[in-house]
Design a protein around this motif. Structure first.
Motif, PDB file in Angstrom:
ATOM      1  N   ALA A 118      18.022   4.638  -6.619  1.00 31.16           N
ATOM      2  CA  ALA A 118      16.980   4.975  -7.595  1.00 31.16           C
ATOM      3  C   ALA A 118      15.600   4.978  -6.941  1.00 31.16           C
ATOM      4  O   ALA A 118      14.751   5.826  -7.255  1.00 31.16           O
ATOM      5  N   ASN A 119      15.356   4.046  -6.029  1.00 28.15           N
ATOM      6  CA  ASN A 119      14.087   4.031  -5.304  1.00 28.15           C
ATOM      7  C   ASN A 119      13.934   5.264  -4.437  1.00 28.15           C
ATOM      8  O   ASN A 119      12.865   5.891  -4.377  1.00 28.15           O
ATOM      9  N   ARG A 120      14.990   5.603  -3.727  1.00 26.81           N
ATOM     10  CA  ARG A 120      14.923   6.757  -2.825  1.00 26.81           C
ATOM     11  C   ARG A 120      14.686   8.050  -3.611  1.00 26.81           C
ATOM     12  O   ARG A 120      13.936   8.930  -3.168  1.00 26.81           O
ATOM     13  N   GLU A 121      15.292   8.129  -4.774  1.00 26.63           N
ATOM     14  CA  GLU A 121      15.068   9.301  -5.624  1.00 26.63           C
ATOM     15  C   GLU A 121      13.617   9.363  -6.096  1.00 26.63           C
ATOM     16  O   GLU A 121      12.996  10.428  -6.123  1.00 26.63           O
ATOM     17  N   LEU A 122      13.061   8.221  -6.440  1.00 32.29           N
ATOM     18  CA  LEU A 122      11.667   8.165  -6.868  1.00 32.29           C
ATOM     19  C   LEU A 122      10.737   8.522  -5.707  1.00 32.29           C
ATOM     20  O   LEU A 122       9.756   9.268  -5.879  1.00 32.29           O
ATOM     21  N   ALA A 123      11.041   8.009  -4.514  1.00 35.44           N
ATOM     22  CA  ALA A 123      10.239   8.344  -3.336  1.00 35.44           C
ATOM     23  C   ALA A 123      10.279   9.844  -3.069  1.00 35.44           C
ATOM     24  O   ALA A 123       9.277  10.454  -2.672  1.00 35.44           O
ATOM     25  N   ARG A 124      11.449  10.460  -3.293  1.00 31.36           N
ATOM     26  CA  ARG A 124      11.579  11.910  -3.110  1.00 31.36           C
ATOM     27  C   ARG A 124      10.707  12.665  -4.098  1.00 31.36           C
ATOM     28  O   ARG A 124       9.999  13.616  -3.726  1.00 31.36           O
ATOM     29  N   ARG A 125      10.718  12.251  -5.363  1.00 30.69           N
ATOM     30  CA  ARG A 125       9.935  12.941  -6.381  1.00 30.69           C
ATOM     31  C   ARG A 125       8.450  12.867  -6.073  1.00 30.69           C
ATOM     32  O   ARG A 125       7.712  13.852  -6.213  1.00 30.69           O
ATOM     33  N   VAL A 126       7.982  11.688  -5.661  1.00 31.31           N
ATOM     34  CA  VAL A 126       6.559  11.555  -5.330  1.00 31.31           C
ATOM     35  C   VAL A 126       6.220  12.421  -4.122  1.00 31.31           C
ATOM     36  O   VAL A 126       5.204  13.128  -4.110  1.00 31.31           O
ATOM     37  N   ALA A 127       7.068  12.379  -3.108  1.00 31.01           N
ATOM     38  CA  ALA A 127       6.798  13.152  -1.893  1.00 31.01           C
ATOM     39  C   ALA A 127       6.760  14.646  -2.183  1.00 31.01           C
ATOM     40  O   ALA A 127       5.872  15.366  -1.702  1.00 31.01           O
ATOM     41  N   GLU A 128       7.715  15.135  -2.968  1.00 29.27           N
ATOM     42  CA  GLU A 128       7.739  16.565  -3.279  1.00 29.27           C
ATOM     43  C   GLU A 128       6.499  16.991  -4.050  1.00 29.27           C
ATOM     44  O   GLU A 128       5.930  18.055  -3.808  1.00 29.27           O
ATOM     45  N   ARG A 129       6.074  16.141  -4.963  1.00 27.82           N
ATOM     46  CA  ARG A 129       4.915  16.486  -5.781  1.00 27.82           C
ATOM     47  C   ARG A 129       3.607  16.396  -5.001  1.00 27.82           C
ATOM     48  O   ARG A 129       2.586  16.948  -5.424  1.00 27.82           O
TER      49      ARG A 129
ATOM     50  N   LEU B 102       0.804  -1.221   0.000  1.00 31.48           N
ATOM     51  CA  LEU B 102       0.000   0.000   0.000  1.00 31.48           C
ATOM     52  C   LEU B 102       0.837   1.270   0.000  1.00 31.48           C
ATOM     53  O   LEU B 102       0.362   2.329  -0.403  1.00 31.48           O
ATOM     54  N   ALA B 103       2.055   1.177   0.492  1.00 32.53           N
ATOM     55  CA  ALA B 103       2.944   2.338   0.479  1.00 32.53           C
ATOM     56  C   ALA B 103       4.357   1.852   0.218  1.00 32.53           C
ATOM     57  O   ALA B 103       5.303   2.247   0.874  1.00 32.53           O
ATOM     58  N   GLY B 104       4.472   0.987  -0.771  1.00 34.34           N
ATOM     59  CA  GLY B 104       5.724   0.300  -1.033  1.00 34.34           C
ATOM     60  C   GLY B 104       5.620  -1.138  -0.565  1.00 34.34           C
ATOM     61  O   GLY B 104       4.707  -1.530   0.170  1.00 34.34           O
ATOM     62  N   PHE B 105       6.542  -1.949  -1.003  1.00 36.67           N
ATOM     63  CA  PHE B 105       6.646  -3.348  -0.598  1.00 36.67           C
ATOM     64  C   PHE B 105       6.786  -3.385   0.927  1.00 36.67           C
ATOM     65  O   PHE B 105       7.735  -2.845   1.489  1.00 36.67           O
ATOM     66  N   ALA B 106       5.825  -4.018   1.604  1.00 39.19           N
ATOM     67  CA  ALA B 106       5.835  -4.053   3.069  1.00 39.19           C
ATOM     68  C   ALA B 106       6.780  -5.137   3.552  1.00 39.19           C
ATOM     69  O   ALA B 106       6.371  -6.203   4.033  1.00 39.19           O
ATOM     70  N   ALA B 107       8.069  -4.875   3.422  1.00 45.52           N
ATOM     71  CA  ALA B 107       9.113  -5.794   3.844  1.00 45.52           C
ATOM     72  C   ALA B 107      10.209  -5.002   4.542  1.00 45.52           C
ATOM     73  O   ALA B 107      10.406  -3.811   4.266  1.00 45.52           O
ATOM     74  N   TRP B 108      10.932  -5.665   5.435  1.00 41.11           N
ATOM     75  CA  TRP B 108      12.016  -4.995   6.142  1.00 41.11           C
ATOM     76  C   TRP B 108      13.070  -4.519   5.138  1.00 41.11           C
ATOM     77  O   TRP B 108      13.513  -5.272   4.278  1.00 41.11           O
ATOM     78  N   GLY B 109      13.443  -3.259   5.242  1.00 37.65           N
ATOM     79  CA  GLY B 109      14.473  -2.703   4.383  1.00 37.65           C
ATOM     80  C   GLY B 109      13.993  -2.224   3.034  1.00 37.65           C
ATOM     81  O   GLY B 109      14.795  -1.715   2.242  1.00 37.65           O
ATOM     82  N   ALA B 110      12.695  -2.351   2.735  1.00 39.78           N
ATOM     83  CA  ALA B 110      12.177  -1.904   1.438  1.00 39.78           C
ATOM     84  C   ALA B 110      11.790  -0.436   1.502  1.00 39.78           C
ATOM     85  O   ALA B 110      11.428   0.095   2.556  1.00 39.78           O
ATOM     86  N   THR B 111      11.843   0.236   0.358  1.00 41.71           N
ATOM     87  CA  THR B 111      11.527   1.654   0.269  1.00 41.71           C
ATOM     88  C   THR B 111      10.120   1.939   0.784  1.00 41.71           C
ATOM     89  O   THR B 111       9.154   1.274   0.385  1.00 41.71           O
ATOM     90  N   ALA B 112      10.010   2.929   1.667  1.00 35.33           N
ATOM     91  CA  ALA B 112       8.703   3.371   2.169  1.00 35.33           C
ATOM     92  C   ALA B 112       8.286   4.598   1.365  1.00 35.33           C
ATOM     93  O   ALA B 112       8.777   5.706   1.592  1.00 35.33           O
ATOM     94  N   TYR B 113       7.394   4.399   0.417  1.00 37.49           N
ATOM     95  CA  TYR B 113       6.898   5.485  -0.422  1.00 37.49           C
ATOM     96  C   TYR B 113       5.757   6.209   0.293  1.00 37.49           C
ATOM     97  O   TYR B 113       5.223   5.739   1.297  1.00 37.49           O
ATOM     98  N   PRO B 114       5.352   7.360  -0.233  1.00 36.97           N
ATOM     99  CA  PRO B 114       4.174   8.031   0.339  1.00 36.97           C
ATOM    100  C   PRO B 114       2.936   7.146   0.281  1.00 36.97           C
ATOM    101  O   PRO B 114       2.814   6.272  -0.591  1.00 36.97           O
ATOM    102  N   VAL B 115       2.005   7.389   1.200  1.00 37.21           N
ATOM    103  CA  VAL B 115       0.762   6.619   1.238  1.00 37.21           C
ATOM    104  C   VAL B 115      -0.135   7.021   0.068  1.00 37.21           C
ATOM    105  O   VAL B 115       0.063   8.068  -0.564  1.00 37.21           O
ATOM    106  N   PRO B 116      -1.158   6.207  -0.246  1.00 34.32           N
ATOM    107  CA  PRO B 116      -2.027   6.508  -1.388  1.00 34.32           C
ATOM    108  C   PRO B 116      -2.669   7.884  -1.364  1.00 34.32           C
ATOM    109  O   PRO B 116      -2.886   8.472  -2.425  1.00 34.32           O
ATOM    110  N   LEU B 117      -2.983   8.423  -0.187  1.00 43.34           N
ATOM    111  CA  LEU B 117      -3.582   9.756  -0.168  1.00 43.34           C
ATOM    112  C   LEU B 117      -2.606  10.783  -0.738  1.00 43.34           C
ATOM    113  O   LEU B 117      -3.020  11.757  -1.370  1.00 43.34           O
ATOM    114  N   SER B 118      -1.322  10.551  -0.570  1.00 39.20           N
ATOM    115  CA  SER B 118      -0.320  11.404  -1.224  1.00 39.20           C
ATOM    116  C   SER B 118      -0.266  11.143  -2.722  1.00 39.20           C
ATOM    117  O   SER B 118      -0.004  12.066  -3.498  1.00 39.20           O
ATOM    118  N   TRP B 119      -0.485   9.899  -3.167  1.00 42.44           N
ATOM    119  CA  TRP B 119      -0.548   9.663  -4.618  1.00 42.44           C
ATOM    120  C   TRP B 119      -1.640  10.548  -5.214  1.00 42.44           C
ATOM    121  O   TRP B 119      -1.458  11.153  -6.267  1.00 42.44           O
TER     122      TRP B 119
END
Length: 796
Positions: free
Chosen positions: A403-414, A123-140
Motif C-alpha cells: 500500500a505504501n509503494r502504491e501511494l509512493a507511485r501515485r505521488v511520483a506520477e503526479r 522529509l521524504a518518508g520515515f527516515a529509517a532502514w527499510g521504510a518507504t522512500a517517498y518523493p521529496v517535498p519539491l515533488s509534493w
C-alpha cells in the motif's frame, strides 16, 4: 520539594498521574515536585542509535558533541531521544525492541517514571532502514495536490507511530528565494501560498496519525545570501511578513501543529534562536501557538560559536529560553550544566525553565506518556514475545508494504512535469524501436532519492549495507515499460565529472537510436558529498559537471532527445530548453520514481505535474523567482535577463484545453467583500487530462512595491476527452492584502487584476475589478483561501 523518592508504582494517587484531571493541572502538580535539575533534564535530547540486536540504544558519537553517559543522565530524566531509527541501519522490529527497552530504562531510572519523546526525520518518508522512500517535498509541490500529500503524510505518520516514534521533524516551510541553495529539494516551492497549502496538508496527515509535526525552519533560512547554507539573511520586515511567514501562519491556523523548529540564520543581526519577537511575540502571543519550540540541531550553541551574541554556553541557553526555545536538540550541550550554573548564579531566571518544562510536559501528557496505563511496548510488538531470541523478530515489521509503494507511485506520477514536447512523446510501448538511455542517472538506484532519505542520509556512511527497499534504476524501468524496444545504455559522464571520456560511446549509441532519453540531474548528499542537499550549494544553475556538454553533443547527433532530469533543483538547460524534443522534470521522485517517469514516457500515465519553482533560461540570473517586482523583470538598463525558460506553474499534458466564458458577478467590490468569478475549462483533445487552474493577483498601483503577480489560489480539474466543467471561484478581498508602510496588513481600494492562468507566464482569462471603500486593516484572522467549486458543464 519532598525528600522522599517514590516510584510511580508506589504513588498511583499523585495528581500528575490522574487522567481525570486536566493536562494543565497534572503538569502543574508534577512541576511542583521536581528539582531544577529534573526540570532541565526534560529540556534536552540525546542523540542515539537503536541496536540491531534489540539491545538498548547507544549514544551517537558526533564531532560537534561531547560523549554522553546515559547512566549519569537518566536518573534526572530525559526529554527526547534523537533519531534512534535514523542514525544507523537497524531492522525495524529490532529497532522497535531497542527503543522499547530504552524507554523501560528511562522510566525506571527517573523517580517520576517519565518516558522520552522519540523524534525522527520524515522529509521524504520515515527516515529509517527499510521504510518507504517517498518523493521529496519539491515533488509534493509539483503535484499541486494537498489531498494526496495529506494521504501520504498519514501513511508516514502511521509507520512512525507503529514503532514507537512520537515526533517528526517535518515539513520544511521555507520559501525558495534562490535556487542555488542546496536545500531547495527539501522545500515545497517558491510561492508562499503553494508552500502553505501543501505543508498544511502534510501536517494534518502526520498529526492525524498521532505524530507531533514540526514546522521548520522558523524563519528565513531559505533567504540566505547567495544561496549559501547558513549564511546571513539580508531581508526586510516586509519580505519576511509577506513571503516567508505566511506558510507558517497558515499551518498554525489550520493544522493544530504541535511543534516548531527555529532556523539557524540571523536576520538583520538577530538570530532566530534568540528572537523573542519571532518565537514569542509573533508565534505565541499573536498567532496563538501553544506547542513546543525545538532547536535546530546545535542551534543554541551556535549563538556562541557562530553568531557571537553569547559569550558562554550558559548565556546562549538563557538567550534561547528567553526567546521561547523549549527543547535543545540533538543532544545536551547548553541546557545541561551551563544552564544550571547560570540559574544558580542568578544569570537566568528559573521561571524561564519552568515555562519551557511546562510546555514540554503538557505535550508529553497529551501524548499519553504520563498516564498510569502507558506502556513502552510499541504497536508492532504488542502480542510478540519480546523476551525470546531476537532473531525471531527480525524481518517481522514491514515499513514498505504494497500500500505504501502504491501511494509512493501515485505521488511520483503526479509530480512528473512535462516542460516541453514537440510531439515526440508519448512513446508507444508496443512499437519496436531502439531507445538510447544516456547519462549519469541512467542506471543509479539512488538517483531518485533526496539527501534526507535513509539510503542516502545514513546508508552512504555504511557501504555494503542494503538500502532495505527496492530501487529500480531508470534502465530497469524502461525495460519493463517498453518490452518491444531495444534499450541501449551509456553513462556518458558522471554527475559532477569534468571529463568527456565517455562521450564517444554515448554518441555512437545515440546515432544508432530512434530516440535518446538523456538521464541527467543531481546526486543527493550532505555537506559537499552531493550536488544537491544540505550544504551542497551551487555556484550557478549550470548542470553539474560535464552534463551540459553531453546534452549539447546529444542534440548535435540529430536523434530526438528527451531530456529527463532527476534533480533536487531547477537547472538552466542551455540549448536543451529549445532544442530537446521533450523535457521531463522529476524532483527526486522516490522509490517509485523511475517507474513513474517510464509510465509518462509511454503515455500510460498522462503528465499532470506543474513547476513549483522557475526553470531559469540563464544559469547566472539568480536570485530570481517569479515573485519579482517590476524592477526584477527584464529591463534595458541591465545586461542580465531573468526571463525564465519555463515559469512557475508551467506543465504540459498530452491533451489540449480551452478556457472560455469568463463571468464576473460584480466588477466593483468593497474592500471587505468578495469577487465572484466563473469560467469553463474544456478538454479539446482525444485523451483524458488534468488542467491546473491557477489564480494570480496583480495589483497595478499600491502604496508599497508589490510583485507583478502572486498566486492566491489553484484547483486541479480532471477532464475526459471532450468534457467541460464550469468552475466558480469566490475570491475574498483579504487575499489582496499586503504589509503596508506602517507594518500592518492592509487591503487598499483601487484596481486589481485576477488572472486565471495555466502558469505564471500563461494567463488565459483576466478579470478586472475595482475595490471600493476605505483602506481596511486585517490581521491573522483574515481569510486565506479562494473558494473553488467545480460543476459539470451542461450540454447544449
Amino acid at each position: 520539594m519532598t525528600d522522599d523518592v517514590a516510584t510511580p508504582s508506589q504513588t498511583p494517587h499523585l495528581a500528575w498521574r490522574d487522567p481525570a484531571l486536566s493536562a494543565e493541572a497534572r503538569v502543574d502538580a508534577l512541576i511542583r515536585e521536581m528539582t531544577l535539575v529534573e526540570k532541565a533534564a526534560q529540556l534536552y535530547g540525546v542523540w542515539v542509535g537503536a541496536s540491531d540486536e534489540g539491545a538498548e540504544v547507544a549514544p551517537h558519537q558526533h564531532d560537534m558533541e561531547a560523549p554522553v553517559d546515559l547512566a549519569d543522565l537518566l536518573p534526572d530524566g530525559l526529554g527526547q531521544l534523537t533519531r534512534p531509527f535514523g542514525t544507523v541501519p537497524v531492522d525495524p522490529a529490532l529497532g522497535a525492541l531497542s527503543l522499547m527497552r530504552t524507554q523501560e530504562r528511562i522510566t525506571a531510572a527517573n523517580r517520576f517514571g517519565i518516558p522520552a519523546v522519540a523524534h525522527e526525520e520524515c522529509l521524504a518518508g520515515f527516515a529509517a532502514w527499510g521504510a518507504t522512500a517517498y518523493p521529496v517535498p519539491l515533488s509534493w509541490g509539483a503535484t499541486f495536490d494537498p489531498g494526496l500529500v495529506r494521504e501520504m503524510a498519514t501513511a508516514i505518520g502511521r509507520d512512525m507511530r507503529a514503532v514507537g516514534v512520537h515526533q517528526g521533524l517535518a515539513p520544511v516551510l521555507d520559501v525558495v528565494r534562490d535556487a542555488r541553495w542546496g536545500r531547495v529539494e527539501e522545500t515545497i516551492g517558491e510561492d508562499p501560498y503553494l508552500v502553505g497549502t501543501i505543508a498544511t496538508a502534510y501536517v494534518q496527515g502526520l498529526e492525524s496519525a498521532g505524530i507531533v509535526a514540526t514546522l521548520k525552519h522558523f524563519a528565513g533560512y531559505s533567504a540566505s545570501r547567495a544561496g549559501r547554507n547558513l549564511a546571513p539573511v539580508g531581508m526586510g520586515a516586509r519580505e519576511l511578513a509577506d513571503v516567508i511567514l505566511p506558510p507558517f501562519e497558515m499551518a498554525i491556523r489550520e493544522s493544530d501543529v504541535r511543534s516548531v523548529m527555529h532556523a539557524y540564520t540571523d536576520t538583520d543581526g538577530i538570530p532566530s534562536a534568540a528572537d523573542d519577537r519571532l518565537l514569542t511575540g509573533l508565534l505565541r502571543d499573536t498567532w496563538g501557538f501553544t506547542g513546543t519550540v525545538v532547536a535546530d540541531y546545535f542551534g543554541i550553541a551556535f549563538l556562541k560559536t557562530l553568531h557571537g551574541v553569547a559569550g558562554t554556553f550558559g548565556e546562549a541557553a538563557g538567550a534561547a529560553l528567553a526567546a521561547g526555545v523549549d527543547v535543545e536538540l540533538p543532544t545536551v550541550k547548553t541546557f545541561g550544566s551551563p544552564l544550571l550554573d547560570a540559574v544558580q548564579q542568578g544569570l537566568v531566571s528559573e521561571e524561564l525553565v519552568d515555562r519551557a518544562v511546562r510546555r514540554v510536559l503538557l505535550q508529553k501528557t497529551r501524548l499519553g506518556l504520563l498516564d498510569p496505563d502507558w506502556s513502552p511496548i510499541p504497536p508492532v510488538l504488542r502480542g510478540a514475545d519480546t523476551t525470546a531470541d531476537t532473531d525471531a523478530l527480525r524481518g517481522t515489521v514491514d515499513l514498505d508494504p504494497p500500500a505504501n509503494r502504491e501511494l509512493a507511485r501515485r505521488v511520483a506520477e503526479r509530480a512528473v512535469v512535462l516542460l516541453r514536447n514537440d510531439g515526440t512523446l508519448p512513446l508507444d510501448a508496443r512499437t519496436p524501436r531502439r531507445i538510447a538511455l544516456i547519462g549519469p542517472n541512467s542506471a543509479v538506484p539512488t538517483a531518485v532519492l533526496g539527501c534526507y532519505s535513509f539510503p542516502v542520509h545514513v546508508g552512504g556512511q555504511h557501504p555494503g549495507t542494503s538500502p532495505g527497499i527496492d530501487l529500480p534504476t531508470l534502465h530497469e524501468a524502461l525495460v519493463a515499460e517498453f518490452p518491444s524496444a531495444e534499450i541501449l545504455v551509456a553513462r556518458g559522464t558522471g554527475i559532477d565529472d569534468a571529463g568527456t571520456e565517455g562521450f564517444t560511446e554515448a554518441l555512437a549509441l545515440a546515432r544508432r537510436a530512434d530516440v535518446v532519453v538523456a538521464a541527467l540531474g543531481d546526486r543527493a548528499g550532505l555537506f559537499g558529498r552531493g550536488t544537491s542537499g544540505e550544504g551542497c550549494d551551487a555556484g550557478s544553475l549550470v548542470l553539474p559537471g560535464a552534463q551540459q556538454q553531453l546534452l549539447d553533443a546529444l542534440l548535435d547527433t540529430g536523434t530526438p532527445v528527451v531530456t529527463t532530469l532527476l534533480a533536487g533543483r531547477p537547472y538552466a538547460l542551455g540549448r536543451g530548453a529549445d532544442e530537446s524534443a521533450a523535457i521531463l522534470q522529476a524532483f527526486f521522485p522516490g522509490e517509485a520514481g523511475t517507474a513513474a517517469i517510464a509510465s509518462v514516457l509511454s503515455g500510460r500515465t498522462g503528465p499532470s505535474g506543474r513547476l513549483p519553482v522557475t526553470v531559469p533560461r540563464h544559469p547566472g540570473a539568480q536570485p530570481s523567482t517569479y515573485l519579482a517586482s517590476r524592477l526584477g523583470h527584464t529591463s534595458e538598463v541591465s545586461s542580465i535577463d531573468p526571463t525564465p525558460a519555463f515559469g512557475f506553474g508551467h506543465g504540459l499534458t498530452y491533451t489540449t484545453f480551452d478556457w472560455t466564458d469568463l463571468a464576473v458577478e460584480d466588477t466593483e467590490v468593497p474592500t471587505d467583500g468578495e469577487v465572484r468569478l466563473a469560467l469553463t475549462v474544456t478538454n479539446t483533445g482525444d485523451r483524458a487530462g488534468t488542467e491546473l487552474v491557477q489564480l494570480y493577483l496583480h495589483d497595478p498601483v499600491a502604496s508599497v512595491v508589490q510583485p507583478v503577480q502572486r498566486l492566491v489560489g489553484y484547483v486541479r480539474v480532471d477532464l475526459a476527452p471532450g468534457e467541460g466543467k464550469r468552475i466558480h471561484v469566490g475570491v475574498p478581498t483579504d487575499l489582496a492584502s499586503f504589509t503596508g508602510r506602517t507594518g500592518t496588513r492592509t487591503v487598499e481600494p483601487g484596481e486589481l487584476e485576477l488572472r486565471l492562468s495555466a502558469s505564471s507566464t500563461e494567463p488565459r482569462l483576466i478579470a478586472q475589478v475595482v475595490l471600493t471603500g476605505p483602506v481596511r486593516h486585517v490581521d491573522h484572522h483574515r481569510r486565506l483561501h479562494a473558494d473553488f467549486e467545480i460543476h459539470p458543464q451542461a450540454c447544449g
